[in-house]
Every structure is written in structure tokens, then in C-alpha cells.
Write an enzyme that holds these catalytic residues in place. Structure first.
Site, PDB file in Angstrom:
ATOM      1  CE  LYS A   1     -38.929  25.297 -40.046  1.00  0.00           C
ATOM      2  NZ  LYS A   1     -38.260  25.462 -41.419  1.00  0.00           N
TER       3      LYS A   1
ATOM      4  CB  ALA B   1     -30.099  14.855 -29.684  1.00  0.00           C
TER       5      ALA B   1
ATOM      6  N   GLY C   1     -26.339  11.198 -27.030  1.00  0.00           N
ATOM      7  CA  GLY C   1     -25.925  11.864 -25.813  1.00  0.00           C
ATOM      8  C   GLY C   1     -25.162  12.798 -25.991  1.00  0.00           C
TER       9      GLY C   1
ATOM     10  CD  GLU D   1     -22.340   8.800 -29.472  1.00  0.00           C
ATOM     11  OE1 GLU D   1     -22.318   9.699 -30.262  1.00  0.00           O
ATOM     12  OE2 GLU D   1     -23.624   8.870 -29.016  1.00  0.00           O
TER      13      GLU D   1
ATOM     14  CG  HIS E   1     -25.767   9.040 -38.000  1.00  0.00           C
ATOM     15  ND1 HIS E   1     -25.781   7.804 -37.911  1.00  0.00           N
ATOM     16  CD2 HIS E   1     -25.580   9.499 -36.819  1.00  0.00           C
ATOM     17  CE1 HIS E   1     -25.427   7.592 -36.765  1.00  0.00           C
ATOM     18  NE2 HIS E   1     -25.406   8.525 -36.142  1.00  0.00           N
TER      19      HIS E   1
ATOM     20  NE  ARG F   1     -21.598  10.436 -36.385  1.00  0.00           N
ATOM     21  CZ  ARG F   1     -22.558  11.217 -35.536  1.00  0.00           C
ATOM     22  NH1 ARG F   1     -22.927  12.411 -36.033  1.00  0.00           N
ATOM     23  NH2 ARG F   1     -22.878  10.905 -34.263  1.00  0.00           N
TER      24      ARG F   1
ATOM     25  CG  HIS G   1     -26.533  13.348 -38.321  1.00  0.00           C
ATOM     26  ND1 HIS G   1     -27.804  13.099 -37.961  1.00  0.00           N
ATOM     27  CD2 HIS G   1     -25.759  13.537 -37.389  1.00  0.00           C
ATOM     28  CE1 HIS G   1     -27.712  12.842 -36.623  1.00  0.00           C
ATOM     29  NE2 HIS G   1     -26.365  13.201 -36.144  1.00  0.00           N
TER      30      HIS G   1
ATOM     31  CD  GLU H   1     -27.239  20.770 -37.373  1.00  0.00           C
ATOM     32  OE1 GLU H   1     -27.921  20.323 -36.629  1.00  0.00           O
ATOM     33  OE2 GLU H   1     -27.084  20.466 -38.693  1.00  0.00           O
TER      34      GLU H   1
ATOM     35  NE  ARG I   1     -22.309  16.979 -35.256  1.00  0.00           N
ATOM     36  CZ  ARG I   1     -22.957  16.245 -34.784  1.00  0.00           C
ATOM     37  NH1 ARG I   1     -22.761  15.789 -33.025  1.00  0.00           N
ATOM     38  NH2 ARG I   1     -23.886  15.506 -35.102  1.00  0.00           N
TER      39      ARG I   1
ATOM     40  CG  LEU J   1     -27.352  17.375 -28.077  1.00  0.00           C
ATOM     41  CD1 LEU J   1     -27.611  16.108 -27.304  1.00  0.00           C
ATOM     42  CD2 LEU J   1     -28.376  18.316 -28.412  1.00  0.00           C
TER      43      LEU J   1
HETATM   44  P1  FAD Z   1     -32.377  22.748 -33.337  1.00  0.00           P
HETATM   45  O1  FAD Z   1     -32.405  22.130 -32.118  1.00  0.00           O
HETATM   46  O2  FAD Z   1     -32.693  22.130 -34.547  1.00  0.00           O
HETATM   47  O3  FAD Z   1     -33.360  23.912 -33.260  1.00  0.00           O
HETATM   48  C1  FAD Z   1     -33.654  24.882 -34.293  1.00  0.00           C
HETATM   49  C2  FAD Z   1     -34.764  25.722 -33.913  1.00  0.00           C
HETATM   50  O4  FAD Z   1     -35.039  26.747 -34.882  1.00  0.00           O
HETATM   51  C3  FAD Z   1     -36.100  25.195 -33.969  1.00  0.00           C
HETATM   52  O5  FAD Z   1     -36.838  25.523 -32.753  1.00  0.00           O
HETATM   53  C4  FAD Z   1     -37.033  25.678 -35.261  1.00  0.00           C
HETATM   54  O6  FAD Z   1     -38.250  26.014 -35.077  1.00  0.00           O
HETATM   55  C5  FAD Z   1     -36.362  27.159 -35.195  1.00  0.00           C
HETATM   56  N1  FAD Z   1     -36.318  27.559 -36.616  1.00  0.00           N
HETATM   57  C6  FAD Z   1     -35.514  26.947 -37.596  1.00  0.00           C
HETATM   58  N2  FAD Z   1     -35.908  27.906 -39.056  1.00  0.00           N
HETATM   59  C7  FAD Z   1     -36.816  28.871 -38.281  1.00  0.00           C
HETATM   60  C8  FAD Z   1     -37.528  30.052 -38.866  1.00  0.00           C
HETATM   61  N3  FAD Z   1     -37.316  30.146 -40.257  1.00  0.00           N
HETATM   62  N4  FAD Z   1     -38.162  30.904 -37.875  1.00  0.00           N
HETATM   63  C9  FAD Z   1     -38.137  30.559 -36.858  1.00  0.00           C
HETATM   64  N5  FAD Z   1     -37.832  29.401 -36.186  1.00  0.00           N
HETATM   65  C10 FAD Z   1     -37.020  28.740 -36.795  1.00  0.00           C
HETATM   66  N6  FAD Z   1     -26.175  15.835 -31.543  1.00  0.00           N
HETATM   67  C11 FAD Z   1     -25.477  15.482 -30.532  1.00  0.00           C
HETATM   68  O7  FAD Z   1     -24.438  16.178 -29.789  1.00  0.00           O
HETATM   69  N7  FAD Z   1     -25.701  14.275 -29.538  1.00  0.00           N
HETATM   70  C12 FAD Z   1     -26.943  13.243 -30.065  1.00  0.00           C
HETATM   71  O8  FAD Z   1     -27.199  12.159 -29.636  1.00  0.00           O
HETATM   72  C13 FAD Z   1     -27.384  13.763 -31.399  1.00  0.00           C
HETATM   73  N8  FAD Z   1     -28.394  13.016 -32.056  1.00  0.00           N
HETATM   74  C14 FAD Z   1     -29.090  13.464 -33.123  1.00  0.00           C
HETATM   75  C15 FAD Z   1     -30.111  12.880 -33.527  1.00  0.00           C
HETATM   76  C16 FAD Z   1     -30.918  13.333 -34.551  1.00  0.00           C
HETATM   77  C17 FAD Z   1     -31.930  12.662 -35.116  1.00  0.00           C
HETATM   78  C18 FAD Z   1     -30.505  14.418 -35.223  1.00  0.00           C
HETATM   79  C19 FAD Z   1     -31.423  15.123 -36.243  1.00  0.00           C
HETATM   80  C20 FAD Z   1     -29.444  15.427 -34.515  1.00  0.00           C
HETATM   81  C21 FAD Z   1     -28.674  14.844 -33.562  1.00  0.00           C
HETATM   82  N9  FAD Z   1     -27.694  15.597 -33.174  1.00  0.00           N
HETATM   83  C22 FAD Z   1     -27.043  15.102 -32.024  1.00  0.00           C
HETATM   84  C23 FAD Z   1     -27.432  16.780 -33.650  1.00  0.00           C
HETATM   85  C24 FAD Z   1     -27.961  17.915 -32.531  1.00  0.00           C
HETATM   86  O9  FAD Z   1     -29.370  17.378 -32.205  1.00  0.00           O
HETATM   87  C25 FAD Z   1     -28.297  19.105 -33.206  1.00  0.00           C
HETATM   88  O10 FAD Z   1     -27.103  19.465 -34.048  1.00  0.00           O
HETATM   89  C26 FAD Z   1     -28.669  20.138 -32.358  1.00  0.00           C
HETATM   90  O11 FAD Z   1     -29.654  19.628 -31.466  1.00  0.00           O
HETATM   91  C27 FAD Z   1     -28.999  21.618 -33.135  1.00  0.00           C
HETATM   92  O12 FAD Z   1     -29.261  22.342 -32.005  1.00  0.00           O
HETATM   93  P2  FAD Z   1     -29.892  23.891 -32.521  1.00  0.00           P
HETATM   94  O13 FAD Z   1     -30.448  24.775 -31.287  1.00  0.00           O
HETATM   95  O14 FAD Z   1     -28.609  24.648 -33.160  1.00  0.00           O
HETATM   96  O15 FAD Z   1     -31.121  23.626 -33.373  1.00  0.00           O
HETATM   97  C1  SIN Z   2     -26.024   9.432 -32.583  1.00  0.00           C
HETATM   98  O1  SIN Z   2     -26.835   9.194 -31.550  1.00  0.00           O
HETATM   99  O2  SIN Z   2     -25.902   8.592 -33.486  1.00  0.00           O
HETATM  100  C2  SIN Z   2     -25.970  10.891 -33.058  1.00  0.00           C
HETATM  101  C3  SIN Z   2     -24.984  11.280 -31.999  1.00  0.00           C
HETATM  102  C4  SIN Z   2     -24.674  12.782 -33.038  1.00  0.00           C
HETATM  103  O3  SIN Z   2     -24.987  13.036 -34.003  1.00  0.00           O
HETATM  104  O4  SIN Z   2     -23.706  13.316 -32.331  1.00  0.00           O
END
Ligand code: FAD
Ligand code: SIN
Length: 527
Positions: free
Chosen positions: A37, A48, A51, A115, A230, A276, A337, A361, A372, A378
Site C-alpha cells: 500500500k 525489524a 533478529g 532475547e 514491547h 515480554r 508491538h 502477522e 509471542r 520473522l
Molecule cells: P509486514 O512486514 O508488516 O508487511 C505488510 C505488508 O502489507 C506491507 O507491504 C504493506 O504495504 C502491505 N499492506 C498492508 N495493508 C495493505 C492494504 N490495505 N493494501 C495493500 N497492501 C497492504 N519480529 C521478529 O521476529 N524479530 C524482530 O527483530 C522484530 N523486530 C521488530 C521491530 C519493529 C520496529 C516492529 C514494528 C516489528 C518487529 N518484529 C520483529 C515483528 C515483525 O517485524 C513483524 O511481525 C513481521 O515483519 C510481519 O511481517 P508481515 O509480512 O506479516 O507484514
Molecule cells: C526486538 O528487537 O526487540 C523485537 C523483536 C521482536 O519483536 O521479535
């Protein structure tokens, strides 16, 4: 607005880890279109830090990763889903490395960190604290190598196209045009919903669109009450709640209250590395007791050069606020988070709607239970993205699914004068986020949840309002998901994992059941 029409074999909505991994799996099976989007890199995946958890180190075993995940999930993980996660994770990570993903090493060996709630060092990381960017880079490069995969950026999905209770595509807003995209199978990989809360680590795209879209189409939503907060995000006036990775505590950082007293050992045997939900509640308790808006994260006892090398992004970001993390205590407080619940799926990503799949997610496979385990998300994106892609292809192949007859479908957009002004949309969005943070946040009770429910009830008309733009549709989606979270939190009269009710501190009846919501039906327990 009259939509144009496009056809494709597989429509993947979302370009984070789950969507990209699903698309790769589908590339050999037909034409694939991936929608994002916003710009392609704007996803939680890209942000993320800490890790990706995987049992690949010499001191680790898949069975130990399984046990840790189950324990953190506080009795609500689906065991078969966890088994798949931990068993299928290692080969998929090695495959990702073979596609070019680079993880940090110690000498020639992969470097694993610690972690919260992990009993082994098992978190792979990249360029210190930029793991998500690296995974995304490797997946986007791989996607580019398939001519069968196309991408539409800035393509906002409004709704699914349903035909005889089957999902046959989606309506998409791209610039000023509306496109009805017909597909044999649709995969939702839209990520989380953190933006519903005023304090969140999540990027602006995380407005819960996928959950709302699926709910409107009649899909089963489960475990919506389980929102993970978080423990450690930057608390600084005017600064966004920038994440301070749990890996910092994994490397030895400790939490102190505003009087400089370390407190976690009094709350949990695992101290700063407790699950957490436990750390988050302990921080909140200290904030209340000291009448403060934050506690401190302290790394100053660690080697300065090590900190800069290990957490370069965090170091540089905090410096923007005049905090040198090698010398200063960092003010931190919790933020929304990760949503553990979402669109219910089976182990192959099938939702309750034929033709609709979900991964990452947005999905609720039950793999995370009520809380979680850090860095399992990831991994979930990789494992369940791949499984879901495989299953969508199998579905199309085995059931000989063709494209639906193309006819006109309502788009939910209006050409008329908007009934809500842009400013009203912004004001409602801002109030919603505050209501959710204050009343449906880390600690909830009947009274606070009922206040939120009443406010949401007054805004319900917005969910039925036709809009002209992305902001309006996002508001509608945010209100829908807020309603699902609030109703489910009211329904679960007990405290499990991240869902804590101050008026029901025990686990409550039926606590090992999952909650279920469906359009026009009250929340209930899942069979
Ligand atoms: P996302 O990566 O969020 O991708 C969602 C996609 O959907 C995007 O491309 C977006 O544009 C698209 N989208 C959404 N709505 C629409 C729509 N209406 N129309 C079209 N497209 C749409 N997890 C870990 O395991 N390790 C970590 O170290 C970690 N660190 C994190 C740090 C931060 C700051 C955050 C926010 C999260 C972290 N997490 C971590 C959690 C993890 O990053 C996410 O849960 C995971 O990346 C989600 O992946 P996803 O592919 O489901 O969604
Ligand atoms: C973090 O780096 O603390 C985020 C890790 C996660 O959400 O799994």
C-alpha cells in the site's frame, strides 16, 4: 468511480516477509501480483531489529526452541503450529542465506544472540540491529529474479471481491484509479495493527487492514484480544516510540527505575530476560510506583565500542535526541508491538473463506499463543509464507480453479461529496488511538473496556460510510479492528499472556480456548 479490470493467477496482498516468501513459492505456478500500500520497503519487516530466531547453533535443538515458544505462549499456543515453525525454520533460513541474506558472524560461524524467554542463544541478526532490512533485501532480490511476479506499489486494497462466498479477487485503489483485480487465489499478508494504539513501534502502514477486510468478507477472526506490548521503546517528548531492541537486554542491558534501582529480579526469575508480557507489566508497575512516565534502560556498564558495533541504528537514532547510549541511561516505556490474533487459518494458511489465504502477522495460526516469543515473527513469515503459497497453488491446481466471471462489484468508494472531512478523519483517528491506549492497553478491566466500547459504538457509523481515499478506509479498518480487540478483551474474563485484566487476575473459565469473532455475531469460544 468505475473500476478497471485486471486478472492474475495469484494475488498477494502485502510485500513484507510473509507476502514475499509466499510469492516466491507461487512463482512457478502462474502469474503473481504483489501489492503494497506504500513504497515496497515500508513494512514492519523492514524495521525489524533484534533478529530471527532459529535453532541452528551448536548448543541448540529444535525441541528446545519448541519448549521456549510454548512456555512464552502461556498455555495457548497451537502445538502443531509451533512444531512446524521450529522444524521448518532451519532449512528455510539456510535457503534464505543461499539467496544472499547475510547474517552477522563470529569468525566463520553464524553469531547468535539472546532475547527474552529464550533458554539458548538462537537469534540471528544482521548489521547489528538491521535484521529486517537485510531479510527484506534478500527476498526482494529473489522476487525480482522471477518474471512471473509483478509488483504494484502504492496500491491500497479496499475490499475483497466475493462471489458465492468465495474470494475471487480484490478491489484496489491506486492513485485516483480503482482496479478490480480478479485472481484464482488471494493471499492476505498485510501485517499488523499497532497503529490502532497511540504508542506503537509499528510503521504507519500497520492499520489492521487485512483483518478488517477479511472480517467484512465474513472470515473468522480469532484471539484478537492478544496484543503484545514491547517493554522498551524510547520515551522522549516529541520523539516517536522508537524500538530499543530486546537484544540489548540479551547483551546485558538492565532496567532501572527513575531512582536508579534495578527492579526486574524482584518480578521474575529470568529478570530482564523474562517473557515480554512480564517485563512490560513490571515496567508499568514501577512507573506507577515512582509516579513516572518511564523507567531506564542501562547499557553503560558494557564496552562502548561493542555497543556501537552491535546496535549502530539504535546508537545513531538515540543520538538524534542527544542520548548517547554508551554513556546515558535511556528513558523507556512500553508500546503496542504485535498482534497475536488475526485472521484464523489452518496450518496451511487456509482461512474460513474459500479462495482466501493468510500468512504472517495478519494471520492467527495459534503459533504465538497468548504471548509471542521474541524474534519468532520473522521466522513465522518465512515458514507460513512458504506453506501458504504452496497451499494456494495446490488449491488452484487440485480444484481446477479458473478466474471468476468478471462483472461489476461495489467498491465502497463514493463520487459524492465526502460525508466526513479530512480533518474529522484525522481527529477521529487520533482519538481512537488514545482511547485504545488508555482503555484497552496493557492493563484492562470491565470498566475501561466498556468505556472504549461505548466510544467505538458512537463511531460505528463510520464503518458504514463510503470514502474517497486511503485515510478514510484506514480509519474504517482501524475502528473495525479496535472493536474486535475490545469485544474479545471484554469476553475473556481472565488474564493470560499479554491479555491482563485487573478485575480478573486469575486465568478464568475456558482459558485454554481461543476466542472467535465473525461478522454480525457475538464473540464466542472456538470449538
Ligand atoms: P509486514 O512486514 O508488516 O508487511 C505488510 C505488508 O502489507 C506491507 O507491504 C504493506 O504495504 C502491505 N499492506 C498492508 N495493508 C495493505 C492494504 N490495505 N493494501 C495493500 N497492501 C497492504 N519480529 C521478529 O521476529 N524479530 C524482530 O527483530 C522484530 N523486530 C521488530 C521491530 C519493529 C520496529 C516492529 C514494528 C516489528 C518487529 N518484529 C520483529 C515483528 C515483525 O517485524 C513483524 O511481525 C513481521 O515483519 C510481519 O511481517 P508481515 O509480512 O506479516 O507484514
Ligand atoms: C526486538 O528487537 O526487540 C523485537 C523483536 C521482536 O519483536 O521479535
Amino acid at each position: 468511480m468505475k473500476p478497471s479490470v485486471k486478472t492474475v493467477d495469484f494475488l498477494v496482498i502485502g510485500g513484507g516477509v510473509a507476502g514475499l516468501r509466499a510469492a516466491i513459492e507461487l512463482a512457478a505456478k502462474g502469474s503473481v501480483l504483489v501489492l503494497t500500500k506504500d513504497k515496497p520497503t515500508e513494512s514492519s519487516t523492514g524495521y525489524a531489529q533484534g533478529g530471527i530466531a532459529v535453532a541452528l547453533s551448536d548448543e541448540d535443538e529444535v525441541s528446545i526452541h519448541y519448549e521456549d515458544t510454548i512456555k512464552a505462549g502461556d498455555g495457548l499456543c497451537r502445538e502443531d503450529a509451533v512444531k512446524i515453525l521450529v522444524e521448518e525454520g532451519p532449512p528455510l533460513i539456510l535457503e534464505l542465506i543461499s539467496w544472499g541474506a547475510e547474517f552477522d558472524k563470529e569468525g566463520s560461524k553464524l553469531s547468535f544472540t539472546m532475547e527474552g524467554a529464550h533458554s539458548r542463544k538462537r537469534i540471528l541478526h544482521s548489521r547489528g540491529d538491521a535484521t529486517g532490512k537485510e531479510i527484506e533485501r534478500a527476498l526482494i532480490n529473489k522476487v525480482r529474479s522471477f518474471p512471473s511476479i509483478a509488483k504494484f506499489d502504492f496500491a491500497f486494497t479496499l475490499d475483497l471481491i466475493m462471489d458465492n462466498n468465495k474470494c475471487v479477487g480484490a478491489t484496489v485503489l491506486r492513485g485516483d484509479s480503482v482496479i478490480n483485480i480478479f485472481a484464482k487465489a488471494v493471499i492476505l499478508a498485510t501485517g499488523g495493527a499497532g497503529q490502532i494504539f497511540s504508542r506503537t513501534t509499528n510503521p504507519m502502514i500497520a492499520t489492521g487492514d487485512g483483518i478488517a477486510i477479511a472480517y467484512r468478507a465474513g472470515a473468522l477472526i480469532s484471539d484478537a484480544e492478544f496484543m503484545q506490548f514491547h517493554p522498551t521503546t524510547l520515551y522522549f517528548p516529541a520523539a516517536p516510540p522508537f524500538l530499543l531492541s530486546e537484544a540489548m537486554r540479551g547483551e546485558g542491558a538492565v532496567l532501572k527505575n527513575i531512582h536508579g534501582k534495578r527492579f526486574m529480579p524482584e518480578y521474575h526469575e529470568m529478570s530482564e530476560l523474562a517473557p515480554r508480557d512480564a517485563v512490560t507489566r513490571a515496567i508499568l508497575s514501577e512507573m506507577v510506583q515512582t509516579n513516572s512516565r518511564h523507567v531506564y534502560l542501562d547499557l553503560t556498564h558494557l564496552d562502548k565500542e561493542f555497543i556501537k558495533k552491535r546496535f549502530p541504528l539504535i546508537y545513531a537514532t538515540c543520538l538524534q535526541y542527544n542520548i548517547d547510549i554508551t554513556e546515558d541511561l535511556i528513558p523507556v516505556s512500553p508500546a503496542a508491538h504485535y498482534i497475536m490474533g488475526g485472521v484464523y487459518t489452518n496450518l496451511d494458511g487456509e482461512t474460513s473463506i474459500k479462495g482466501l489465504f493468510a500468512a504472517g502477522e495478519v494471520a492467527s495460526t495459534g503459533v504465538h499463543g497468548a504471548n509471542r516469543l521474541a524474534s519468532n515473527s520473522l521466522l513465522e513469515g518465512l515458514v507460513y509464507g512458504a506453506r501458504t503459497g504452496k497451499q494456494a497453488a495446490r488449491y488452484v491446481d487440485e480444484e481446477k480453479i479458473g478466474l471468476a466471471e468478471i462483472k461489476s462489484y461495489p467498491t465502497g468508494l463514493t463520487d459524492k461529496e465526502p460525508s466526513m472531512s479530512a480533518l474529522d478523519i484525522e481527529k477521529t483517528r487520533s482519538t481512537l488511538r488514545q482511547v485504545m491506549w488508555n482503555k484497552v492497553g496493557i492493563i484492562r478491566c470491565e470498566e475501561s473496556l466498556s468505556i472504549a466500547k461505548k466510544w467505538l459504538g458512537k463511531k460505528h457509523f463510520i464503518i458504514e460510510t463510503p470514502f474517497q481515499n486511503r485515510r478514510g478506509f484506514e480509519l474504517k479498518n482501524m475502528l473495525t479492528v479496535a472493536q474486535l480487540i475490545t469485544d474479545s478483551a471484554l469476553f475473556r474474563k481472565g488474564s493470560v499472556g499479554a491479555h491482563f485484566r485487573s478485575d480478573h487476575k486469575g486465568r478464568g473459565d475456558n482459558w485454554q480456548k481461543h476466542t472467535a469473532c465473525k461478522k454480525d455475531q457475538p464473540v464466542t469460544w472456538m470449538d
